[in-house]
Design a protein around this motif. Sequence first.
Motif, short mmCIF file in Angstrom:
data_model
loop_
_atom_site.label_atom_id
_atom_site.label_comp_id
_atom_site.label_asym_id
_atom_site.label_seq_id
_atom_site.Cartn_x
_atom_site.Cartn_y
_atom_site.Cartn_z
N ASN A 1 0.83 -1.21 0.00
CA ASN A 1 0.00 0.00 0.00
C ASN A 1 0.85 1.25 0.00
N GLN B 1 2.01 4.84 0.72
CA GLN B 1 1.76 5.81 1.79
C GLN B 1 1.93 7.22 1.24
N SER C 1 3.63 0.11 2.59
CA SER C 1 3.48 -0.72 3.78
C SER C 1 3.46 -2.19 3.36
N LYS D 1 3.19 -1.65 13.43
CA LYS D 1 1.94 -1.37 14.11
C LYS D 1 1.04 -2.61 14.01
N THR E 1 -2.46 -4.01 13.35
CA THR E 1 -3.60 -3.44 12.63
C THR E 1 -4.90 -3.81 13.33
N GLY E 2 -5.98 -3.17 12.83
CA GLY E 2 -7.31 -3.52 13.31
C GLY E 2 -7.75 -4.88 12.80
N ARG F 1 -3.32 -8.27 12.48
CA ARG F 1 -2.02 -8.64 11.94
C ARG F 1 -1.05 -7.48 12.09
N ASP G 1 1.53 -4.60 10.52
CA ASP G 1 1.82 -3.79 9.33
C ASP G 1 3.21 -3.18 9.50
N LYS H 1 -13.16 -4.92 -1.12
CA LYS H 1 -12.51 -5.82 -0.18
C LYS H 1 -13.53 -6.63 0.62
N LYS I 1 -14.15 -8.80 4.27
CA LYS I 1 -13.65 -9.08 5.61
C LYS I 1 -14.53 -10.12 6.29
N LYS J 1 -19.03 -7.82 9.78
CA LYS J 1 -18.21 -8.23 8.64
C LYS J 1 -19.05 -8.61 7.42
N ASN K 1 -20.75 -4.43 7.69
CA ASN K 1 -19.75 -3.45 7.29
C ASN K 1 -19.38 -2.59 8.48
N GLY K 2 -18.08 -2.33 8.64
CA GLY K 2 -17.69 -1.28 9.57
C GLY K 2 -17.55 -0.04 8.73
N MET L 1 -17.18 3.60 6.89
CA MET L 1 -17.85 4.91 6.92
C MET L 1 -19.32 4.80 7.29
N ARG M 1 -19.25 -2.59 -1.67
CA ARG M 1 -19.11 -3.58 -0.60
C ARG M 1 -20.37 -4.43 -0.54
C1 SRM Z 1 -3.81 -0.87 8.45
C2 SRM Z 1 -5.28 -0.61 8.84
C3 SRM Z 1 -5.36 0.34 10.04
C4 SRM Z 1 -4.66 -0.17 11.24
O1 SRM Z 1 -3.50 0.16 11.41
O2 SRM Z 1 -5.31 -0.90 12.00
C5 SRM Z 1 -6.07 0.01 7.73
C6 SRM Z 1 -5.54 0.90 6.85
C7 SRM Z 1 -6.14 1.34 5.72
N1 SRM Z 1 -7.47 1.25 5.45
FE1 SRM Z 1 -8.82 0.37 6.66
N2 SRM Z 1 -7.35 -0.40 7.73
C8 SRM Z 1 -7.46 -1.39 8.62
C9 SRM Z 1 -8.62 -1.92 9.10
C10 SRM Z 1 -9.90 -1.45 8.80
C11 SRM Z 1 -11.09 -1.85 9.48
C12 SRM Z 1 -11.20 -2.80 10.68
C13 SRM Z 1 -11.26 -4.22 10.31
O3 SRM Z 1 -11.01 -4.65 9.17
O4 SRM Z 1 -11.60 -4.99 11.23
C14 SRM Z 1 -12.13 -1.15 8.84
C15 SRM Z 1 -13.63 -1.17 9.16
C16 SRM Z 1 -14.24 -2.48 8.82
C17 SRM Z 1 -14.77 -2.60 7.43
O5 SRM Z 1 -14.04 -2.38 6.46
O6 SRM Z 1 -15.95 -2.95 7.29
C18 SRM Z 1 -11.51 -0.35 7.81
C19 SRM Z 1 -12.18 0.47 6.94
C20 SRM Z 1 -11.61 1.10 5.84
C21 SRM Z 1 -12.33 1.79 4.80
C22 SRM Z 1 -13.84 2.01 4.78
C23 SRM Z 1 -14.51 0.88 4.12
C24 SRM Z 1 -15.99 1.08 3.98
O7 SRM Z 1 -16.62 0.19 3.39
O8 SRM Z 1 -16.55 2.08 4.46
C25 SRM Z 1 -11.38 2.21 3.83
C26 SRM Z 1 -11.62 2.97 2.52
C27 SRM Z 1 -11.93 2.05 1.37
O9 SRM Z 1 -11.69 0.83 1.40
O10 SRM Z 1 -12.42 2.59 0.35
C28 SRM Z 1 -10.12 1.78 4.32
C29 SRM Z 1 -8.89 1.97 3.68
C30 SRM Z 1 -7.68 1.79 4.25
C31 SRM Z 1 -6.40 2.14 3.52
C32 SRM Z 1 -6.23 1.12 2.44
C33 SRM Z 1 -6.40 3.57 2.98
C34 SRM Z 1 -5.42 3.79 1.84
O11 SRM Z 1 -5.86 3.68 0.70
O12 SRM Z 1 -4.24 4.04 2.10
C35 SRM Z 1 -5.34 2.03 4.61
C36 SRM Z 1 -4.14 1.30 4.10
C37 SRM Z 1 -3.04 1.24 5.14
C38 SRM Z 1 -1.82 0.52 4.67
O13 SRM Z 1 -1.07 1.11 3.90
O14 SRM Z 1 -1.57 -0.62 5.09
N3 SRM Z 1 -10.29 1.11 5.52
N4 SRM Z 1 -10.15 -0.55 7.84
C39 SRM Z 1 -6.11 -1.84 9.12
C40 SRM Z 1 -5.64 -3.02 8.32
C41 SRM Z 1 -6.25 -4.30 8.72
C42 SRM Z 1 -5.52 -5.44 8.08
O15 SRM Z 1 -4.78 -6.13 8.81
O16 SRM Z 1 -5.68 -5.67 6.88
#
Ligand code: SRM
Lengths: 835, 124
Positions: free
Chosen positions: A561, A563, A569, A599, A601-602, A605, A607, A676, A678, A694, A712-713, A715, A752
Amino acid sequence: MSTQQQLIVIGNGMVGHHLVEQLVERGAHERYAITVFGEERHLAYDRVHLSEYFSGRDADSLALSTADYYAEHGIELRLAEAVTAIDRDAGEVVTPEGRYPYDRLVLATGSFPFVPPIPGNDREGCLVYRTLDDLDAIRAAAENAATGVVVGGGLLGLEAANALRGLNLDTAVVEFAPRLMPMQVDTEGGTLLREKIEALGVQVLTERATQHIEDGVDAAHRMVFQDDKVLETDLIVFSAGIRPRDELARDCALEMGERGGVVIDDRCLTSDPAILAVGEVALWNQSIFGLVAPGYRMARAAADTLMADVLERSPETFRGADMSTKLKLLGVDVGAIGDAHGNQNPGARMFRYLDEIKQEYRKLVVSSDGRKLLGAMLVGDNDYYESLMQYYANGLELPEDPASLILPSSEGAPALGPDALPDTATICSCHNVTKGDICTSIDAGAVDLATVKGETKASTGCGGCAALLKSVVDHELESRGVEVDQSICEHFAHTRQELYDIVRVEGIKTFGELIEKHGQGLGCDICKPAAASILASCYNEPITDAAHVPLQDTNDTFMANMQKNGTYSVVPRIAGGEITPDKLVVLGQVAQKYDLYTKITGGQRIDLFGARLEDLPAIWGELIEAGFETGHAYGKSVRTVKSCVGSTWCRYGVQDSVGMAIKLEHRYKGLRSPHKLKFAVSGCTRECAEAQSKDVGVIATENGWNLYVCGNGGMRPRHAELFATDLDDEQLIRTIDRFLMFYVRTADRLQRTSVWRENLEGGLDYLKEVILDDSLGINEELESQMQAVIDTYECEWAGAISDPEKLKRFRSFVNDERPDPDIIMTSERGQLRPA
Amino acid sequence: MTTATAAASTMTQTWQALCDRDDLVEFSGVAAWIETAGGPAQVALFYLPGHATELYAVDNHDPFSGANVIARGIVGDRQGEPVVASPLYKQHFRLTDGQCLEDDDVKLRTWPVDFDGDRVVLQA
Ligand code: SRM
Ligand SMILES: Cc1cc2nc3c(=O)[nH]c(=O)nc-3n(C[C@H](O)[C@H](O)[C@H](O)COP(=O)(O)OP(=O)(O)OC[C@H]3O[C@@H](n4cnc5c(N)ncnc54)[C@H](O)[C@@H]3O)c2cc1C
Ligand code: SF4
Ligand code: FES
């Protein structure tokens, strides 16, 4: 300029401020020297959303304007300076700081909360709910309180009760009338409302008149009622109605209403033509208007009056206003339209719908011939409000059977198409924007919602009209041939679903072939990633293959990904969140070696951030060596399967949730999809893995697994829905196979599962028919397609690092080994971060 | 190929060899360093084999994010004009003259670029 006239505005509340804006729009600040007095120390703020002050918003974010705005237009704003008298003979207003001459004067002093004359009402801890300072006082008092009472069960009283509840007080509402919100709802509605509010833990006492308030025994105060019953509480908020702040007008002998209010005419002039009044202090045709929309209309009329001689149109006048309202109180929808009680129109007839299970109540008041809507009342579901409001406000002919408008249907409220509305239909009552205004703005070139909002201000007041505005704008754009069209982009006249079918049916394997046969041009950043995703779902060829690489978003191209500073990352797969100590050590070592920020992640795992493009292959080489594989954190693909600890360790667990999570993650890893995906698996109903948020959620039962889908979590959170119960392992997997493939096949690009599900005609029942009953006869095909994806899985990072051609891509520069000198890092909490 | 005459006719700008055709990625971009009168600069090279103009060279620096990433964007066209989308915030830049389509005030630098046999040469 010496000929400039002096214009004074008393009161800098919502309406006073709107007046200033209207004056500026008309250039009045060049003609008048304008001075505004405000008693509060805050610049005008959004009182309608005052309660949000308790749920995280601060004074700044509630402010309607800035001091700069006033300064820029040469308007003198004197806050925390209350006017104490108006000297009409001298033409001056008086404040503790001095006297100020006026030629024209506007009263915009609003109203104050009425506190019933009960002995003891001035005790410490007896408060009101109107200003930011009031809320600060309530917050402070709540710190040492356990219980709170709101006197008054009207709209504002219930809002105050919600606030007290939010401050963790045991809350009660005391209402004098036999039911809550007597102005808006009838007996049935009131009963339902009461049940709903009691269910939230707020005590409701009706038909209670407080006689006096004295020292309490167990709490600070004791309220004594007419029948000598008592209620003890630490804090009391009075919300027993509002009264106009008309004391200045009364003292200078302007004409007043019998029960208060400054009398105004259609031009907002008081009995002294030098003086105008607007907002809640003004009395028009024997009525006070306690809502913001009528106040704004008065402000527009007043601004026109003050500039009448130079206006190039006839001045707007105030002709009364509709008091229909739609609210969410303590999470309960309440709506009242027009003559909601049906007592203002003799001969009116009614339809009532009451559902005691779902706790919904709706009432229609229609004309004696059954053709026009005169009023409506809603408790429990305001989805019906918009279209009823349009029938009412625009006098539209009712359908043959008006009851259909309030009967539940599987589709929700019967929507009134935006094309049925006349041009005069008011869409936004706060800013008085009609459908005609919206059309004008579109004809003048606005091509999206944001532009229309910016130009007309529609939906920038209370926000209640947002849904309607969007449907009107979409409809109008569509009818003008503006592409609200479903084509994916200018290169393909097809939807994603159509492209998917084309690819599958014709066996198309590359983007080049697809665009040559079915599209035009080079493609773009919309259709290329979408096509890449479709091709991967169908054939699962490595995305790093030469034919696919230019289609990918940068994250997929480099399998990491990007940054904000151009570094990447790295997220290796840690299936189910389970990791051996040895592998943990490797992650630490790799991070140390390549200076990566780490870090958790949520997604359970780890990152590793800050990897330079040219270091990615080496980093992955070491990770793969240690047994890791890619985690697809970059892809529109399966992300993680979260797990709880489950029956292996947890005293409550009934199944091995970790084992199932790992099994699912390995089965579906690498599946590319419209967005994506989940998953989570919990070991019992305590649901520690949060499976119900999820796309695919699995919760263990005594007998197997319950499957939840389309959560979905993010937005817009959405709870997953229960799809099938007590499945064994094999049934569970088969059902998920089908569900996922059906989604992959039919969803829109970047949709989604939650949104897909919401747009699915026929809803969950339809989905169950397709997946569980095989109503379309496609399940075998879906399963074999899934099997094909599973069989062709390979770790794309492993594929890339063993192919020199693919590795060439990971050079920062093709003609130099120097790293990018513009990537600059600094350190924070012992780790690197972008400077 | 008219490189030699072009070089001869300019006084201050010269053609420099950057890399080989093999270093490019079809229908996508790579980054390279170039020397300019104002010092070294990063350039993004885009290769559209089989098209009227096969090679484009624009600034690798993304003015919106401040990161050097333009070469990693997706190439496509808008109404027939070749463009690249910034990989970070997705603004589009015209490959012919670097103009940003979302913001009239933003423009990437561009350089004449061509093949000399299988060598990629650029004039700066
Ligand atoms: C790394 C992480 C945050 C953290 O440090 O915890 C993260 C980071 C990012 N999230 Fe997330 N999300 C992370 C868990 C989540 C979660 C929690 C979960 O999965 O349990 C959510 C809410 C749950 C869900 O998705 O239903 C979440 C909801 C989003 C969203 C909003 C999605 C939606 O449908 O509303 C986006 C934006 C998108 O995908 O368009 C997003 C997008 C992103 C992006 C890809 C933004 C970007 O384009 O740069 C970030 C990439 C980071 C990277 O470079 O690695 N991230 N994101 C988590 C990675 C989890 C993993 O191990 O893969
Ligand atoms: C909690 C709450 C929720 C609400 N929710 C809604 C809703 O959902 N929808 C809706 O339409 N309406 C709602 N309202 C009502 C809405 O806020 C009012 O209709 C609106 O604020 C009226 O504007 P105004 O300018 O007339 O009065 P105000 O906003 O009260 O402004 C008057 C100002 O004048 C000042 N003032 C008074 N006397 C003097 C003086 N002598 N010298 C100087 N300054 C003076 C006051 O301090 C005050 O700041 C709500 C109100 C509250 C309190
Ligand atoms: S969901 Fe149940 S089994 Fe899993 S950790 Fe929580 S309590 Fe234990
Ligand atoms: S009706 Fe309040 S913002 Fe439109």
